[in-house]
Design a protein around this motif. Structure first.
Motif, mmCIF file in Angstrom:
data_model
loop_
_atom_site.group_PDB
_atom_site.id
_atom_site.type_symbol
_atom_site.label_atom_id
_atom_site.label_comp_id
_atom_site.label_asym_id
_atom_site.label_seq_id
_atom_site.Cartn_x
_atom_site.Cartn_y
_atom_site.Cartn_z
ATOM 1 N N THR A 1 0.502 31.204 1.839
ATOM 2 C CA THR A 1 0.112 30.514 3.057
ATOM 3 C C THR A 1 -0.998 29.511 2.771
ATOM 4 N N ALA A 2 -0.760 28.256 3.136
ATOM 5 C CA ALA A 2 -1.713 27.177 2.852
ATOM 6 C C ALA A 2 -1.168 25.878 3.439
ATOM 7 N N VAL A 3 -1.999 24.856 3.427
ATOM 8 C CA VAL A 3 -1.528 23.491 3.660
ATOM 9 C C VAL A 3 -1.116 22.930 2.305
ATOM 10 N N TYR A 4 0.088 22.397 2.243
ATOM 11 C CA TYR A 4 0.625 21.863 0.997
ATOM 12 C C TYR A 4 0.593 20.336 1.048
ATOM 13 N N TYR A 5 0.118 19.753 -0.042
ATOM 14 C CA TYR A 5 -0.039 18.305 -0.139
ATOM 15 C C TYR A 5 0.721 17.773 -1.337
ATOM 16 N N CYS A 6 1.300 16.603 -1.172
ATOM 17 C CA CYS A 6 1.780 15.878 -2.344
ATOM 18 C C CYS A 6 0.815 14.727 -2.623
ATOM 19 N N ALA A 7 0.793 14.315 -3.858
ATOM 20 C CA ALA A 7 -0.075 13.230 -4.289
ATOM 21 C C ALA A 7 0.622 12.471 -5.404
ATOM 22 N N VAL A 8 0.272 11.204 -5.550
ATOM 23 C CA VAL A 8 0.868 10.392 -6.614
ATOM 24 C C VAL A 8 -0.214 9.632 -7.355
ATOM 25 N N GLN B 1 0.842 -1.186 0.000
ATOM 26 C CA GLN B 1 0.000 0.000 0.000
ATOM 27 C C GLN B 1 0.881 1.241 0.000
ATOM 28 N N VAL B 2 0.560 2.179 -0.881
ATOM 29 C CA VAL B 2 1.355 3.393 -1.007
ATOM 30 C C VAL B 2 0.951 4.393 0.061
ATOM 31 N N GLN B 3 1.949 4.989 0.701
ATOM 32 C CA GLN B 3 1.711 6.070 1.653
ATOM 33 C C GLN B 3 2.679 7.201 1.359
ATOM 34 N N LEU B 4 2.236 8.414 1.647
ATOM 35 C CA LEU B 4 3.036 9.609 1.425
ATOM 36 C C LEU B 4 3.120 10.400 2.721
ATOM 37 N N LEU C 1 4.197 5.368 -19.182
ATOM 38 C CA LEU C 1 5.342 6.251 -19.383
ATOM 39 C C LEU C 1 5.038 7.454 -20.265
ATOM 40 N N THR C 2 4.107 7.328 -21.180
ATOM 41 C CA THR C 2 3.956 8.331 -22.226
ATOM 42 C C THR C 2 2.926 9.413 -21.938
ATOM 43 N N VAL C 3 2.252 9.379 -20.813
ATOM 44 C CA VAL C 3 1.206 10.371 -20.580
ATOM 45 C C VAL C 3 1.801 11.646 -20.008
ATOM 46 N N PRO C 4 1.125 12.786 -20.230
ATOM 47 C CA PRO C 4 1.606 14.049 -19.678
ATOM 48 C C PRO C 4 1.326 14.128 -18.179
ATOM 49 N N PRO C 5 1.825 15.178 -17.523
ATOM 50 C CA PRO C 5 1.559 15.311 -16.086
ATOM 51 C C PRO C 5 0.067 15.428 -15.792
ATOM 52 N N ALA C 6 -0.324 14.873 -14.682
ATOM 53 C CA ALA C 6 -1.702 15.010 -14.206
ATOM 54 C C ALA C 6 -1.729 16.161 -13.218
ATOM 55 N N CYS C 7 -2.565 17.148 -13.479
ATOM 56 C CA CYS C 7 -2.469 18.381 -12.706
ATOM 57 C C CYS C 7 -3.780 18.810 -12.049
ATOM 58 N N ALA C 8 -4.744 17.956 -11.977
ATOM 59 C CA ALA C 8 -5.987 18.283 -11.299
ATOM 60 C C ALA C 8 -6.126 17.410 -10.050
ATOM 61 N N PRO C 9 -6.658 17.962 -8.968
ATOM 62 C CA PRO C 9 -6.806 17.144 -7.754
ATOM 63 C C PRO C 9 -7.579 15.852 -8.006
ATOM 64 N N ASP C 10 -8.574 15.899 -8.858
ATOM 65 C CA ASP C 10 -9.378 14.703 -9.120
ATOM 66 C C ASP C 10 -8.610 13.613 -9.862
ATOM 67 N N ASP C 11 -7.423 13.952 -10.380
ATOM 68 C CA ASP C 11 -6.592 12.940 -11.051
ATOM 69 C C ASP C 11 -5.956 11.985 -10.058
ATOM 70 N N TYR C 12 -5.915 12.375 -8.795
ATOM 71 C CA TYR C 12 -5.135 11.645 -7.798
ATOM 72 C C TYR C 12 -6.021 10.979 -6.759
ATOM 73 N N TYR C 13 -5.547 9.836 -6.275
ATOM 74 C CA TYR C 13 -6.287 9.144 -5.229
ATOM 75 C C TYR C 13 -5.402 8.758 -4.049
ATOM 76 N N THR C 14 -4.123 9.117 -4.102
ATOM 77 C CA THR C 14 -3.213 8.853 -2.981
ATOM 78 C C THR C 14 -2.585 10.167 -2.559
ATOM 79 N N TRP C 15 -2.843 10.576 -1.325
ATOM 80 C CA TRP C 15 -2.432 11.867 -0.814
ATOM 81 C C TRP C 15 -1.679 11.730 0.494
ATOM 82 N N GLY C 16 -0.787 12.686 0.736
ATOM 83 C CA GLY C 16 -0.178 12.810 2.049
ATOM 84 C C GLY C 16 -1.097 13.563 2.995
ATOM 85 N N GLN C 17 -0.617 13.738 4.213
ATOM 86 C CA GLN C 17 -1.441 14.376 5.238
ATOM 87 C C GLN C 17 -1.358 15.895 5.177
#
Length: 127
Positions: free
Chosen positions: A91-98, A1-4, A103-119
């Protein structure tokens, strides 16, 4: 399980710099695209910068000024966000997500693109 886990936030003055870190626990970090997002009180979560699995990068309009730099170290399974010339409006809470990507897709840049987030890590910039 992935965790950040993000780290590196804090209270700084306007004009200062911070480097946020995102530690990835799991396997095959190099198969994931990365996003850095932030959320200020009363506002929606917004992208700061995003990087594809192949290393292509996109920045938000504000981040494109060169103040922010996203990077990754696949060997250490770490992602970073270097932030320079910080302003009170950063000023904000900053989150990383994966997100697992081919390999060939461009960066995903919308919050809805991600389902694994840090705290999240709080960044406060005083004037």
């Amino acid at each position: 399980q992935v965790q950040l886990a993000e780290s590196g936030g804090g209270l700084v003055q306007s004009g200062d710099s911070l480097r946020l870190s995102c530690a990835f626990s799991g396997v095959q970090f190099n198969r994931y695209g990365i996003g850095w997002f932030r959320q200020a009180p009363g506002k929606e979560r917004e992208v700061v910068a995003c990087m594809s699995r192949a290393g292509d990068v996109r920045y938000s309009e504000d981040s494109r000024t060169g103040r922010f730099t996203i990077s990754r170290d696949n060997g250490k399974k770490m992602a970073y966000l270097q932030m320079n010339s910080l302003k009170p409006e950063d000023t904000a809470v900053y989150y990383c997500a994966v997100k697992s990507q081919i390999l060939t897709v461009p960066p995903a840049c919308a919050p809805d693109d991600y389902y694994t987030w840090g705290q999240g890590t709080q960044v406060t910039v005083s004037s």
